[in-house]
Design an enzyme around this catalytic site. Structure first.
Site, PDB file in Angstrom:
ATOM      1  CG  ASP A  24      27.344  38.904  36.357  1.00 19.15           C
ATOM      2  OD1 ASP A  24      26.645  38.315  35.705  1.00 19.15           O
ATOM      3  OD2 ASP A  24      27.419  39.956  36.478  1.00 19.15           O
TER       4      ASP A  24
ATOM      5  CD  GLU B   8      29.157  35.262  32.375  1.00 14.84           C
ATOM      6  OE1 GLU B   8      30.162  35.927  31.887  1.00 14.84           O
ATOM      7  OE2 GLU B   8      28.494  35.879  33.325  1.00 14.84           O
TER       8      GLU B   8
ATOM      9  CG  ASP C 127      32.690  22.634  28.841  1.00 17.36           C
ATOM     10  OD1 ASP C 127      32.486  23.042  29.640  1.00 17.36           O
ATOM     11  OD2 ASP C 127      32.516  21.047  29.020  1.00 17.36           O
TER      12      ASP C 127
ATOM     13  CG  HIS D  91      32.386  32.334  33.801  1.00 14.21           C
ATOM     14  ND1 HIS D  91      33.751  32.303  34.346  1.00 14.21           N
ATOM     15  CD2 HIS D  91      31.744  33.460  34.264  1.00 14.21           C
ATOM     16  CE1 HIS D  91      33.733  33.340  35.202  1.00 14.21           C
ATOM     17  NE2 HIS D  91      32.851  34.052  35.008  1.00 14.21           N
TER      18      HIS D  91
HETATM   19  O1  G3I Z   1      30.335  47.609  19.511  1.00 12.52           O
HETATM   20  C1  G3I Z   1      31.241  46.920  19.109  1.00 12.52           C
HETATM   21  C2  G3I Z   1      31.328  46.891  17.709  1.00 12.52           C
HETATM   22  O2  G3I Z   1      31.429  48.257  17.032  1.00 12.52           O
HETATM   23  C3  G3I Z   1      32.480  46.202  17.083  1.00 12.52           C
HETATM   24  O3  G3I Z   1      32.376  46.344  15.522  1.00 12.52           O
HETATM   25  C4  G3I Z   1      32.804  44.992  17.572  1.00 12.52           C
HETATM   26  C5  G3I Z   1      33.984  44.076  17.395  1.00 12.52           C
HETATM   27  O4  G3I Z   1      34.171  43.028  18.290  1.00 12.52           O
HETATM   28  O5  G3I Z   1      32.443  44.887  18.821  1.00 12.52           O
HETATM   29  C6  G3I Z   1      31.358  45.760  19.674  1.00 12.52           C
HETATM   30  O6  G3I Z   1      31.584  45.424  20.871  1.00 12.52           O
HETATM   31  C7  G3I Z   1      31.299  44.243  21.418  1.00 12.52           C
HETATM   32  C8  G3I Z   1      30.199  44.470  22.603  1.00 12.52           C
HETATM   33  O7  G3I Z   1      29.700  43.377  23.238  1.00 12.52           O
HETATM   34  C9  G3I Z   1      28.876  45.037  21.946  1.00 12.52           C
HETATM   35  O8  G3I Z   1      28.326  43.769  21.145  1.00 12.52           O
HETATM   36  C10 G3I Z   1      32.352  43.716  22.370  1.00 12.52           C
HETATM   37  O9  G3I Z   1      33.426  43.508  21.384  1.00 12.52           O
HETATM   38  C11 G3I Z   1      31.872  42.554  23.191  1.00 12.52           C
HETATM   39  O10 G3I Z   1      33.334  42.303  24.049  1.00 12.52           O
HETATM   40  C12 G3I Z   1      31.048  42.929  24.046  1.00 12.52           C
HETATM   41  O11 G3I Z   1      30.665  41.419  24.621  1.00 12.52           O
HETATM   42  C13 G3I Z   1      29.376  41.758  25.986  1.00 12.52           C
HETATM   43  C14 G3I Z   1      30.397  41.374  27.143  1.00 12.52           C
HETATM   44  O12 G3I Z   1      29.383  41.407  28.090  1.00 12.52           O
HETATM   45  C15 G3I Z   1      31.630  42.284  27.508  1.00 12.52           C
HETATM   46  O13 G3I Z   1      31.022  43.443  27.838  1.00 12.52           O
HETATM   47  C16 G3I Z   1      28.475  40.998  25.619  1.00 12.52           C
HETATM   48  O14 G3I Z   1      27.621  41.476  24.502  1.00 12.52           O
HETATM   49  C17 G3I Z   1      27.583  41.004  26.719  1.00 12.52           C
HETATM   50  O15 G3I Z   1      26.793  39.786  26.513  1.00 12.52           O
HETATM   51  C18 G3I Z   1      28.251  40.458  27.919  1.00 12.52           C
HETATM   52  O16 G3I Z   1      27.452  40.382  29.051  1.00 12.52           O
HETATM   53  C19 G3I Z   1      28.006  39.925  30.318  1.00 12.52           C
HETATM   54  C20 G3I Z   1      27.774  41.197  31.241  1.00 12.52           C
HETATM   55  O17 G3I Z   1      28.574  42.507  30.936  1.00 12.52           O
HETATM   56  C21 G3I Z   1      28.266  40.824  32.627  1.00 12.52           C
HETATM   57  N1  G3I Z   1      27.448  39.633  33.015  1.00 12.52           N
HETATM   58  C22 G3I Z   1      27.421  38.389  32.225  1.00 12.52           C
HETATM   59  C23 G3I Z   1      27.336  38.810  30.498  1.00 12.52           C
HETATM   60  C24 G3I Z   1      27.374  37.663  29.827  1.00 12.52           C
HETATM   61  O18 G3I Z   1      28.832  37.378  29.611  1.00 12.52           O
HETATM   62  O1  9MR Z   2      32.713  36.596  36.022  1.00  8.41           O
HETATM   63  C1  9MR Z   2      32.754  37.778  35.215  1.00  8.41           C
HETATM   64  C2  9MR Z   2      31.667  37.508  34.031  1.00  8.41           C
HETATM   65  O2  9MR Z   2      30.234  37.558  34.596  1.00  8.41           O
HETATM   66  C3  9MR Z   2      31.859  38.467  33.019  1.00  8.41           C
HETATM   67  O3  9MR Z   2      30.832  38.363  31.682  1.00  8.41           O
HETATM   68  C4  9MR Z   2      33.147  38.868  32.538  1.00  8.41           C
HETATM   69  C5  9MR Z   2      33.243  40.051  31.540  1.00  8.41           C
HETATM   70  O4  9MR Z   2      32.980  41.345  32.263  1.00  8.41           O
HETATM   71  O5  9MR Z   2      34.012  39.080  33.573  1.00  8.41           O
HETATM   72  C6  9MR Z   2      33.853  38.040  34.576  1.00  8.41           C
HETATM   73  O6  9MR Z   2      34.852  38.264  35.693  1.00  8.41           O
HETATM   74  C7  9MR Z   2      36.150  37.978  35.584  1.00  8.41           C
HETATM   75  C8  9MR Z   2      36.971  39.626  35.259  1.00  8.41           C
HETATM   76  O7  9MR Z   2      36.368  40.334  34.185  1.00  8.41           O
HETATM   77  C9  9MR Z   2      38.516  39.410  35.228  1.00  8.41           C
HETATM   78  N1  9MR Z   2      38.912  38.764  36.125  1.00  8.41           N
HETATM   79  C10 9MR Z   2      38.300  37.279  36.250  1.00  8.41           C
HETATM   80  C11 9MR Z   2      36.542  37.237  36.401  1.00  8.41           C
HETATM   81  C12 9MR Z   2      36.165  35.841  36.406  1.00  8.41           C
HETATM   82  O8  9MR Z   2      36.200  35.215  37.706  1.00  8.41           O
END
Ligand code: G3I
Ligand code: 9MR
Length: 554
Positions: free
Chosen positions: A164, A532, A523, A478
């Protein structure tokens, strides 16, 4: 294209330094021995016994290990086991990861905001500039007397976080710090590296030129009136899969000042001030400015210790919403202590209560210990050197023990297969390397090598998880530019997130091939939960690939 034979040979698809530990995994095989063949003429140069069969729950496979560590002759090879197709080719030789390391760093350039990528630097991935961020709106959640809601600031440069186009201070902190640490720990490896950046040849090593692109942006995220740091610079919602210059034209926002952002900023700027001190001639005043910014952010955080972050209702982009801030306090205190030698910061770190853990964006304790260990000879008398050594060694020993008893010989447990699991395994390697640097236990180096082997092919999916590297790299990450640029091959040098059973993108994707922790991977461009790219995931790839190249020379 996928090998579907039940018996498969998984090996690092790039290769190994001559003295490195060298392992391959053979799945579901009745064979008891293996051979290593020269890739050019098929001549057998090594024969060994396979290890005992062991079940790996994470992939529901029964596997045997092939250990060919004593094969040290440089060359290109394949592994052969009866009943299986020969393995991918791999190399034994010096500087095996040079190109990988350079591409992993160049990927940051490819993700730069606020600059056109020119053909002479970006090749076929040249693209117009996006996101100049010269008029960023102050979101209601960030409004202050000096900067009311709807006023604008300039917040140029920085790296896009991932696939993103938003920029998040919390994730920037660990990412930028890890690149700075790679340079601090292995300056000789990076001194002459030429990444062909617009800044190359300006007297700074290129790894620092690249880090500076993001540090310059981070500095704009601090409110000079009070030292607080905005959590992120973002759209209200995610962009479509378009090129940066085609992204939403609506203004972007800086959103809420948070304690985590202030502390991660403070830690990173304090570390950067050390590193840039040696470049006073090239960047007069920068080091002092960074240290002042770090101290101002620390002071703000001390006055606002519980400003945790949750997305405001109208903002739906990445959250990085950490609710536990002890580790951020400890890391910022440690970096400020190292850079200022002020004992108050050492006391503020609460070393006795701070564990050493494998770092990720939400847990930065390990970074504090890693910096203290590196600088242990230059600390004030107050620092407890025994404690520093025992924290680093304790973590490395625990990881090495898991590694040793793992059928795949990885330090990964089931719980480590989270969103971004490939960075978990590389951050494990980075911490194992801190143990090795501290006390030279070869087992720690071998276990660290296994982490890189895992992401480069010795895993349960058949993929090498870095775009452009290995026999079967991801083709559809992604990553908005890779998807929208009309070039077939994705931008090279990016580590994808990797397998994890959460499948949070299931609604946007076809079914996954499996729901097991180590094989739940797609993939496919739809898969933001497993495919991603992200700046915090590439950073340990840079650190570990450079470290293994450099340490293998000693
Ligand atoms: O904190 C809870 C924990 O208590 C629980 O036991 C565990 C069980 O699944 O989940 C933990 O939360 C997780 C959280 O990360 C913290 O580690 C969530 O499940 C998990 O979905 C979450 O994932 C993050 C994701 O964003 C969604 O928010 C990833 O770490 C993080 O790397 C990812 O980052 C994204 C940015 O938001 C947007 N840009 C892209 C980037 C990479 O995908
Ligand atoms: O593209 C977004 C990615 O960078 C984030 O890690 C992810 C989770 O927050 O969300 C992606 O965006 C998606 C959105 O959450 C749901 N609709 C589809 C989007 C991807 O095109």
């Amino acid at each position: 294209v996928q090998a579907t034979a039940a018996t498969a040979i998984h090996v690092n698809q790039l290769g190994f330094a001559p003295q490195a530990d060298k392992l391959a995994v053979v799945t579901d095989s009745t064979a008891t021995s293996f051979e290593v063949l020269r890739a050019d003429n098929g001549q057998s140069v090594y024969r060994g016994e396979l290890g005992a069969a062991a079940a790996w729950k994470a992939s529901a496979e029964t596997v045997k290990l092939a250990d060919f560590s004593t094969l040290t002759a440089p060359g290109e090879y394949r592994i052969k086991v009866d009943g299986a197709a020969p393995s991918d080719r791999f190399v034994i030789g010096a500087d095996t990861y040079r190109k990988l390391n350079a591409a992993a760093l160049k990927a940051y350039y490819m993700n730069r905001a606020g600059i056109a990528l020119e053909t002479r630097y970006a090749g076929v991935y040249a693209r117009p500039a996006g996101h100049m961020d010269d008029k960023v709106l102050v979101h209601a959640s960030a409004a202050s007397k000096d900067r009311p809601e709807g006023s604008t600031i300039t917040s140029a440069k920085g790296w896009y976080d991932a696939g993103d186009y938003n920029e998040y201070v919390v994730n920037s902190g660990i990412s930028t710090y890890t690149l700075l640490a790679a340079f601090e720990h292995f300056p000789a490896y990076y001194a002459k590296q030429n990444l062909n950046l617009p800044e190359s040849g300006n007297g700074l090593p290129d790894i620092l030129n690249e880090a500076l692109w993001n540090l310059d942006w981070m500095l704009t995220m601090q409110d000079p009136h009070d030292g607080g740091v905005y959590h992120k610079l973002t759209n209200k919602t995610f962009d479509a899969m378009v090129m940066p210059d085609q992204a939403m034209k609506a203004p972007r926002y800086v959103v809420q000042k948070s304690t985590a952002a202030a502390l991660d900023f403070a830690a990173t700027m304090a570390a950067a001030s050390r590193v840039f001190k040696a470049y006073e001639q090239q960047r007069p005043g920068l080091s002092a400015r960074m240290l002042a910014a770090a101290e101002a952010a620390w002071t703000w955080a001390a006055a606002h210790p519980t400003a945790t972050f949750r997305n405001p209702p109208d903002v739906r982009t990445g959250e990085y919403g950490d609710q536990h801030l002890d580790d951020e306090f400890a890391w910022a205190a440690a970096e400020l202590y190292i850079s200022t030698r002020n004992d108050d910061y050492y006391r503020a770190m609460k070393a006795e209560q701070t564990p050493a853990t494998v770092p990720n964006w939400g847990d930065v304790n390990g970074l504090a210990w890693m910096s203290l260990a590196h600088h242990r000879a230059r600390l004030t008398p107050l620092a407890d050197r025994k404690l520093i050594a025992s924290r680093i060694d304790g973590l490395a020993a625990a990881l090495a023990s898991t590694w040793k008893s793992s059928p795949y010989r990885v330090a990964m447990k089931d719980k480590d297969f989270v969103w971004g699991s490939n960075a978990v395994v590389l951050n494990q390697s980075m911490m194992l390397l801190q143990g090795y640097r501290l006390n030279g236990k070869v087992e720690y180096l071998d276990a660290a090598q296994s982490g890189l082997d895992y992401v480069l092919g010795r895993n349960a999916t058949t993929y090498s998880f870095v775009t452009g590297f290995g026999a079967r790299p991801p083709l559809h990450p992604h990553h908005r530019p890779s998807q929208a640029d009309k070039i077939d091959a994705p931008v090279p040098g990016f580590l994808v997130g990797g397998p994890q059973a959460g499948q949070q993108d299931q609604a946007d994707c076809p079914p996954y091939p499996a729901k097991l922790p180590a094989t739940s991977y797609l993939d496919n461009v739809c898969s933001y939960a497993s495919n991603e790219v992200a700046i915090n995931w590439n950073a340990p790839l840079v650190y570990v690939s450079g470290a293994l190249d450099e340490l293998s020379k000693q």
